[in-house]
Write a protein that holds these residues in place. Structure first.
Motif, PDB file in Angstrom:
ATOM      1  N   GLN A  67       2.890   7.284  -1.888  1.00 42.62           N
ATOM      2  CA  GLN A  67       2.406   8.086  -0.760  1.00 42.62           C
ATOM      3  C   GLN A  67       1.582   9.301  -1.204  1.00 42.62           C
ATOM      4  OE1 GLN A  67       5.934   7.058   2.485  1.00 42.62           O
ATOM      5  NE2 GLN A  67       5.809   9.104   1.659  1.00 42.62           N
ATOM      6  N   ASP A  68       0.868   9.178  -2.310  1.00 42.60           N
ATOM      7  CA  ASP A  68       0.078  10.292  -2.850  1.00 42.60           C
ATOM      8  C   ASP A  68       0.915  11.547  -3.092  1.00 42.60           C
ATOM      9  OD1 ASP A  68      -2.369   9.112  -3.174  1.00 42.60           O
ATOM     10  OD2 ASP A  68      -3.093   9.614  -1.162  1.00 42.60           O
ATOM     11  N   MET A  69       2.243  11.357  -3.224  1.00 43.95           N
ATOM     12  CA  MET A  69       3.139  12.508  -3.381  1.00 43.95           C
ATOM     13  C   MET A  69       3.693  12.624  -4.790  1.00 43.95           C
ATOM     14  SD  MET A  69       5.316  12.057   0.144  1.00 43.95           S
ATOM     15  CE  MET A  69       6.584  13.145  -0.454  1.00 43.95           C
ATOM     16  N   GLY A  70       3.786  11.533  -5.502  1.00 44.93           N
ATOM     17  CA  GLY A  70       4.391  11.583  -6.822  1.00 44.93           C
ATOM     18  C   GLY A  70       4.443  10.211  -7.455  1.00 44.93           C
ATOM     19  N   ILE A  71       5.063  10.138  -8.622  1.00 44.84           N
ATOM     20  CA  ILE A  71       5.174   8.905  -9.394  1.00 44.84           C
ATOM     21  C   ILE A  71       6.513   8.241  -9.115  1.00 44.84           C
ATOM     22  CG2 ILE A  71       5.352   7.984 -11.745  1.00 44.84           C
ATOM     23  CD1 ILE A  71       2.521   8.698 -10.946  1.00 44.84           C
ATOM     24  N   ILE A  72       6.494   6.950  -8.986  1.00 46.83           N
ATOM     25  CA  ILE A  72       7.729   6.173  -8.869  1.00 46.83           C
ATOM     26  C   ILE A  72       8.412   6.197 -10.230  1.00 46.83           C
ATOM     27  CG2 ILE A  72       8.684   3.867  -8.505  1.00 46.83           C
ATOM     28  CD1 ILE A  72       6.237   3.384  -6.625  1.00 46.83           C
ATOM     29  N   LYS A  73       9.590   6.758 -10.299  1.00 43.16           N
ATOM     30  CA  LYS A  73      10.287   6.913 -11.573  1.00 43.16           C
ATOM     31  C   LYS A  73      11.269   5.765 -11.791  1.00 43.16           C
ATOM     32  CE  LYS A  73       9.914  11.948 -11.732  1.00 43.16           C
ATOM     33  NZ  LYS A  73       9.027  12.073 -10.570  1.00 43.16           N
ATOM     34  N   THR A  74      11.292   5.240 -13.008  1.00 46.24           N
ATOM     35  CA  THR A  74      12.226   4.184 -13.365  1.00 46.24           C
ATOM     36  C   THR A  74      12.449   4.217 -14.866  1.00 46.24           C
ATOM     37  OG1 THR A  74      12.689   1.807 -13.196  1.00 46.24           O
ATOM     38  CG2 THR A  74      10.428   2.430 -13.693  1.00 46.24           C
ATOM     39  N   GLN A  75      13.644   3.788 -15.294  1.00 45.26           N
ATOM     40  CA  GLN A  75      13.915   3.742 -16.725  1.00 45.26           C
ATOM     41  C   GLN A  75      13.115   2.638 -17.414  1.00 45.26           C
ATOM     42  OE1 GLN A  75      18.388   3.986 -15.729  1.00 45.26           O
ATOM     43  NE2 GLN A  75      18.293   4.637 -17.856  1.00 45.26           N
ATOM     44  N   ARG A  76      12.885   1.548 -16.690  1.00 46.59           N
ATOM     45  CA  ARG A  76      12.135   0.438 -17.288  1.00 46.59           C
ATOM     46  C   ARG A  76      11.375  -0.310 -16.210  1.00 46.59           C
ATOM     47  NH1 ARG A  76      14.441  -4.024 -21.608  1.00 46.59           N
ATOM     48  NH2 ARG A  76      12.547  -5.291 -21.732  1.00 46.59           N
ATOM     49  N   ASN A 110       0.830  -1.220   0.000  1.00 45.25           N
ATOM     50  CA  ASN A 110       0.000   0.000   0.000  1.00 45.25           C
ATOM     51  C   ASN A 110       0.859   1.262   0.000  1.00 45.25           C
ATOM     52  OD1 ASN A 110      -2.391  -1.593   0.157  1.00 45.25           O
ATOM     53  ND2 ASN A 110      -2.074  -1.784   2.371  1.00 45.25           N
ATOM     54  N   HIS A 111       1.947   1.198  -0.755  1.00 48.45           N
ATOM     55  CA  HIS A 111       2.868   2.331  -0.772  1.00 48.45           C
ATOM     56  C   HIS A 111       2.263   3.576  -1.425  1.00 48.45           C
ATOM     57  CE1 HIS A 111       3.734   0.144  -4.634  1.00 48.45           C
ATOM     58  NE2 HIS A 111       3.565   1.373  -5.090  1.00 48.45           N
ATOM     59  N   HIS A 112       1.113   3.421  -2.050  1.00 46.27           N
ATOM     60  CA  HIS A 112       0.486   4.574  -2.698  1.00 46.27           C
ATOM     61  C   HIS A 112      -0.120   5.553  -1.690  1.00 46.27           C
ATOM     62  CE1 HIS A 112      -2.783   1.762  -1.903  1.00 46.27           C
ATOM     63  NE2 HIS A 112      -3.620   2.793  -1.974  1.00 46.27           N
ATOM     64  N   PHE A 113      -0.225   5.135  -0.422  1.00 48.15           N
ATOM     65  CA  PHE A 113      -0.957   5.947   0.564  1.00 48.15           C
ATOM     66  C   PHE A 113      -0.209   5.935   1.885  1.00 48.15           C
ATOM     67  CE2 PHE A 113      -4.121   6.289   4.003  1.00 48.15           C
ATOM     68  CZ  PHE A 113      -4.713   7.500   3.671  1.00 48.15           C
ATOM     69  N   GLY A 114      -0.285   7.075   2.616  1.00 50.77           N
ATOM     70  CA  GLY A 114       0.311   7.126   3.944  1.00 50.77           C
ATOM     71  C   GLY A 114       1.663   7.798   3.933  1.00 50.77           C
ATOM     72  N   VAL A 115       2.441   7.563   4.999  1.00 47.55           N
ATOM     73  CA  VAL A 115       3.779   8.152   5.132  1.00 47.55           C
ATOM     74  C   VAL A 115       4.739   7.065   5.613  1.00 47.55           C
ATOM     75  CG1 VAL A 115       2.931  10.485   5.607  1.00 47.55           C
ATOM     76  CG2 VAL A 115       3.326   8.892   7.515  1.00 47.55           C
ATOM     77  N   GLY A 116       6.025   7.310   5.422  1.00 46.10           N
ATOM     78  CA  GLY A 116       7.030   6.357   5.900  1.00 46.10           C
ATOM     79  C   GLY A 116       6.966   5.021   5.205  1.00 46.10           C
TER      80      GLY A 116
END
Length: 423
Positions: A324-333, A227-233
């Motif tokens: 965490q509702d803060m941004g997009i997980i960035k990755t090259q692939r 559930n890394h899309h929501f919350g903190v830490g």
């Protein structure tokens, strides 16, 4: 010599222009079934020792048969006596013209016997397999020497070096939630000298770049809870390094000065830790500086639910790219599974080169800090330079087993096995 230099359609010695023109002329006559003209070339074609038994002699037998000559079978027998073994080259014509002859069964049996076993057979060879390009977290090359000057002296073992740096990085500062804008270990350390403190991201930057600076391949790893899309830490950042001694990628947590181990005390890599997390199998957090409770260790293990390494992120099921509702997980692939992002850096691959009289193998390593190769055969050890690395095969009859390992700043990696047979 380049790779292109290894290719020639003629083998080791190209034919003369006179022979090339004779071959082209004979091939055209045979294709056009110009039998009389073709048979007029027999004396010249017999001088082509390479192709006479395989092409020109059986073509002569067919030309003689089509022309009604009485020596057609004798020409086929001559071809077989000289080594002809491939009637399939003539798409059924040999069987059509000679299959009814009383001597056909004996001729066919001799053709089968004309195929010798190969003089050289490769039985087993190392191969790095399929993996994706490796992306490491290194400091800029012009800053690497300055970073090395700040590091403790590396021991001779890659694992001892990694744990010494892990301990050293953990002791540089106490954790705080500040960050640098650029991933540069020297900047972090210089600001720490001025009293600043940073978070897990910066521990990973310093540790990963320090490891690469001393010849241990390392990259950053972003860990995430369920559930890394929501919350903190929900996230934690660590390093992972390829350890030559262990023949494996190992997770190193700079913030905690820790690695994870199984029941056999061996340190573990990220893919194994993720599998253990998914199945509930235990792993211990081994801290080099601080004591840690079982409860705290279990809490840190929750971060292995999801992960990204430098260059790649992966998920084996549905995946939320939101953190965490803060941004997009960035990755090259983004991968469906992480194994492709984990090459075995001890793996050696071979290519083929040399001549018929002296075959050889090219040697290639996946290790970014390879310095050469160690080749052992029949108790004899040789060091092969990294540039244009090749190894001539020992052509004495018998089965040969060769061990090929990559030479690195910490000795030699786990060897690959290359086995071949010479007759």
């Amino acid at each position: 010599m380049t790779d292109a230099d290894d290719y020639t359609p003629y083998g080791d010695k190209p034919p003369s222009q006179i022979l090339i023109q004779l071959r082209l002329h004979a091939e055209q006559l045979a294709r056009d079934k110009a039998d009389v003209d073709y048979l007029g070339l027999l004396d010249q074609l017999r001088g082509d020792e390479k192709l006479w038994p395989h092409l020109w002699a059986p073509s002569a037998a067919l030309a003689a048969s089509r022309s009604g000559r009485c020596d057609a079978v004798e020409l086929l027998r001559e071809a077989v006596a000289d080594g002809f073994s491939q009637p399939e080259l003539f798409e059924g014509e040999i069987e059509e013209h000679f299959g009814g002859d009383p001597s056909w069964l004996a001729i066919a049996a001799q053709m089968e016997m004309n195929v010798p076993p190969p003089a050289l057979t490769l039985l087993e060879w190392p191969d790095a397999g399929v993996s994706l390009p490796l992306h490491l977290l290194s400091i800029a090359p012009e800053r690497a020497d300055s970073l090395r000057d700040r590091l403790p002296t590396p021991p001779s073992s890659s694992w001892e070096t990694a744990t010494r740096l892990l301990d050293w990085v953990r002791r540089r500062w106490d954790h705080a939630n500040d960050h640098v804008d650029d991933p540069d270990a020297l900047e972090v350390l210089e600001r720490v000298d001025r009293g600043e403190r940073f978070a897990c991201v910066e521990y990973s930057i310093v540790l990963s770049q320090a490891l690469n600076a001393v010849g241990i391949p390392a990259r950053r790893v972003d860990l995430r809870q369920r559930n890394h899309h929501f919350g903190v830490g929900r996230g934690h950042v660590v390093s992972e390094a390829w350890i030559d001694d262990l023949d494996s990628w190992i997770v190193l947590d700079g913030q905690n000065g820790a690695y994870w181990a199984g029941d056999d005390e061996g340190p573990l890599g990220l893919r194994e830790l993720q599998r253990r997390y998914a199945t509930g199998e235990q792993a211990r957090m081994v801290c080099l500086v601080d004591d840690i409770s079982a409860e705290a260790s279990a809490s840190w293990r929750t971060y292995f639910a999801s992960a990204s390494a430098t260059g790649y992120a992966w998920a084996e099921g549905p995946f939320s790219p939101v953190f965490q509702d803060m941004g997009i997980i960035k990755t090259q692939r983004l991968l469906h599974g992480g194994d492709l992002a984990y090459p075995s850096l001890s793996a050696v691959s071979i290519g083929l080169t040399g001549t018929l009289a002296q075959p050889a193998v090219r040697l290639h390593s996946e290790h970014p800090y390879a310095q050469g190769f160690r080749v052992e055969e029949r108790g004899t050890v040789a060091e092969v330079p990294l540039v244009d690395a090749r190894w001539p095969l020992f052509m004495a009859p018998g089965i040969h087993e060769v061990e090929i390992a990559t030479r690195t700043p910490y000795g030699h990696t786990t060897p690959g096995i290359f086995t071949y047979e010479v007759r």
